[in-house]
Every structure is written in structure tokens, then in C-alpha cells.
Design a protein around this motif. Sequence first.
Motif, PDB file in Angstrom:
ATOM      1  N   ALA A  48       6.164  18.114  -1.036  1.00 57.13           N
ATOM      2  CA  ALA A  48       5.238  19.314  -0.107  1.00 57.13           C
ATOM      3  C   ALA A  48       4.819  18.938   0.696  1.00 57.13           C
ATOM      4  CB  ALA A  48       3.972  19.540  -1.483  1.00 57.13           C
ATOM      5  N   GLY A  49       3.729  17.332   1.009  1.00 58.66           N
ATOM      6  CA  GLY A  49       3.504  17.026   1.582  1.00 58.66           C
ATOM      7  C   GLY A  49       4.015  15.895   2.483  1.00 58.66           C
ATOM      8  N   VAL A  50       5.462  15.509   1.912  1.00 58.14           N
ATOM      9  CA  VAL A  50       6.416  15.190   2.939  1.00 58.14           C
ATOM     10  C   VAL A  50       6.979  16.189   3.756  1.00 58.14           C
ATOM     11  CG1 VAL A  50       8.779  13.362   3.492  1.00 58.14           C
ATOM     12  CG2 VAL A  50       6.627  12.787   1.569  1.00 58.14           C
ATOM     13  N   CYS A  51       7.790  17.541   3.317  1.00 55.26           N
ATOM     14  CA  CYS A  51       8.544  18.203   3.551  1.00 55.26           C
ATOM     15  C   CYS A  51       8.332  18.770   4.655  1.00 55.26           C
ATOM     16  CB  CYS A  51       9.066  18.628   3.087  1.00 55.26           C
ATOM     17  SG  CYS A  51      10.587  17.645   1.700  1.00 55.26           S
ATOM     18  N   SER A  52       6.590  19.093   4.657  1.00 53.87           N
ATOM     19  CA  SER A  52       6.017  20.057   5.020  1.00 53.87           C
ATOM     20  C   SER A  52       5.757  19.867   6.600  1.00 53.87           C
ATOM     21  CB  SER A  52       4.540  20.737   4.378  1.00 53.87           C
ATOM     22  OG  SER A  52       5.090  21.540   3.496  1.00 53.87           O
ATOM     23  N   VAL A  53       5.634  18.444   6.902  1.00 56.82           N
ATOM     24  CA  VAL A  53       5.425  17.658   8.544  1.00 56.82           C
ATOM     25  C   VAL A  53       6.721  17.858   9.057  1.00 56.82           C
ATOM     26  CG1 VAL A  53       4.859  15.618   9.658  1.00 56.82           C
ATOM     27  CG2 VAL A  53       4.035  16.231   8.155  1.00 56.82           C
ATOM     28  N   LEU A  54       8.261  18.341   8.546  1.00 60.45           N
ATOM     29  CA  LEU A  54       9.716  17.975   9.426  1.00 60.45           C
ATOM     30  C   LEU A  54       9.734  19.288   9.854  1.00 60.45           C
ATOM     31  CD1 LEU A  54      11.303  16.217   6.392  1.00 60.45           C
ATOM     32  CD2 LEU A  54       9.691  15.659   8.179  1.00 60.45           C
ATOM     33  N   LYS A  55      10.406  18.685  11.213  1.00 62.53           N
ATOM     34  CA  LYS A  55      10.450  20.116  11.538  1.00 62.53           C
ATOM     35  C   LYS A  55      12.315  20.467  11.831  1.00 62.53           C
ATOM     36  CE  LYS A  55       6.948  18.160  15.035  1.00 62.53           C
ATOM     37  NZ  LYS A  55       6.618  18.715  15.109  1.00 62.53           N
ATOM     38  N   GLU A  56      12.513  21.543  12.805  1.00 59.00           N
ATOM     39  CA  GLU A  56      13.909  22.170  12.328  1.00 59.00           C
ATOM     40  C   GLU A  56      14.835  20.824  12.853  1.00 59.00           C
ATOM     41  OE1 GLU A  56      16.598  25.271  13.980  1.00 59.00           O
ATOM     42  OE2 GLU A  56      14.650  25.034  14.845  1.00 59.00           O
ATOM     43  N   GLN A  57      14.636  20.278  13.653  1.00 59.52           N
ATOM     44  CA  GLN A  57      15.765  19.017  13.944  1.00 59.52           C
ATOM     45  C   GLN A  57      15.156  17.588  12.662  1.00 59.52           C
ATOM     46  OE1 GLN A  57      13.383  19.054  15.299  1.00 59.52           O
ATOM     47  NE2 GLN A  57      11.856  17.779  16.981  1.00 59.52           N
TER      48      GLN A  57
END
Length: 317
Positions: A48-57
Amino acid sequence: MLEKNTLLDLYSKMLCIRAFDEKIAYFFSLGKVHGTTHLYVGEEATAAGVCSVLKEQDYITSTHRGHGHAIAMGMDMNLMMAEMLGKVDGYCKGKGGSMHIADLDKGNLGANGVVGGGFCIAAGAALSQQMNHTDGITVCFFGDGAINEGNFHEAANLASIWKLPVLFLCENNQYALSTPKSYAMNIDKISDRALAYGMKGMELDGNDVIGVYEAIKEAREDVLKNGPMLICCNTYRYMGHSRSDAQTYRTREEVNDWKKNRDPIDRMEKYMLANGFTKDELSKARQEAERKIEQAVQFAEESPFPGLELITTDVYA
């Protein structure tokens, strides 16, 4: 302090991840899930912590224990549940099962049944991002056992010399199947291996979702500017490595200690209650997570099994 909506989103993702995998464990007990599966219960804060930071690209490469990554990336739990039950409406038309769920539209390049199988895929994906100037990074999830595979060296060395935008993210859940880290590595910190490749290394409490979120947010920008990093999130899986794991290598007291004192969801709830949230708000979030899982179950159970006419489709030679 993070915004209220961000905190609620992190909490909700963790609830969905746990509820999904607990439901899968139940279906295993009924014989509804065939083959094997590897559950993420206890490690929710890392995904949850890692993937919530990621952007569409951005991209991720996942592992055999990939349900948490998929849910945290916003993948459709209806399709995931259908895949787990071998139904035709699943992500892989019911043919892939637990370890092969992917969704390119959500940036998930796929779970992988090969230990360490994502290393070189992640380096290749990051190379494409670099060459196409997408301003994106690739996060390569892997376990503490996988870092002893030879292709970690190949991928890390290549990423380092070409300064590829790849974040190597180790989920150290303390055991590579039944092998403790102390038995397999003569170092205290897994992230110390970053030094050999000229990249930054960092250790995180993988059960602190806010700490993970804030650290990865900074790391993403660093990787874009300076090239690869190795981050180790120290966490713990509550269930066995897989369905066949008798767990004779650890004590019940050890598992209960992690559940009682370091559970990521309990920690998040205490933080939220101390920072303006009400018990009613947390209860509604739990109910919504349960509703989504039951909706996914209904979707999966209503989906048909793939017909015999599909047995030779999606087969490559």
C-alpha cells in the motif's frame, strides 16, 4: 502529516488486501482454489505504501506473493477473484491462477512464479522508460530469498552503469520459504548490498505504511534523477509460505508477537484515531472493504469456467 484522504486511501488498500487474501485462504480450505497460492497477510503496509506513490507512467514487477501489489495498484478485484477460482472472466481467463496476474493498463507487468524472475524484466522496463523519456520508474518487488539469485547481480549491475530508473524493493518477511535471512546472508542489512553496485540503499519498517509512503515518495524522485536504488522493507507474513507449508521453522509465539505488537493495520488505526479520525469512519472503511470482497466473490462465482474450445488459445510455441 499526510492529508486525510491519503491516510484513508492507504488504510482502505490495506483492508482490501487483507480481506482478499483471507477470503482466498478460506476458499482454499473448501477446495475452490486449485494449485498453490502465496498469501500477503501481514505485509499490507509495504504494498500500500509503495504503490500509492506511483504515477500513471510507472511500472511494477511483482512476485509469486503478488495479490497485495495488484490490489494496491488499483487492479480489479472482481477479475482477480475470478482468476483465483479458475473462471473465464479472470485476468488470464482462468488459466493463470494466483501467480500470473497482470494488468498493463495499471502498470503491473505481472506476478512471477520464478524466484527473482522480475529483476531483468524490471531493468528492461526501466530501460524503455529511459529511452522513451516517460518520466516514469519501475519498482521491482522481490523477497529476501530472491536477492541471492544470480540475476539480481545482472540486473543491479546493468541498472547501475546505465543509471536506469528502477527501484529494487526487497520485501524481507524474514523467511525465504523456511530459511531465515541470518542463515542465508552474512550481513545485517540487506540494503548494504547496494554499495557493491554504486547505488543508494535504505532499510524501512515495512509495517509502517506512512513511513513507507513518505520514504518511497522521496525515493521515486531520486531514482528519476540519479538512477537505481535498493530499499528493503522489513515485514512479516502471518500465514505459511504456501498451502503446503507446515511452518515447523518458526514458533507460534513468534507469529503471535508480530500480530499483537507490529500489525500494520492495527498501527494505522491507532495513528488515525489519534489524528482526527473517528471509530465510525474506520468502521465504514472496514465495511466497504468487506463489501468489495463479497462483490468480487459474487462476480467470480457467477462467472463460468473456461470451455474446452479455449484449451489451445493463448498457447505460444
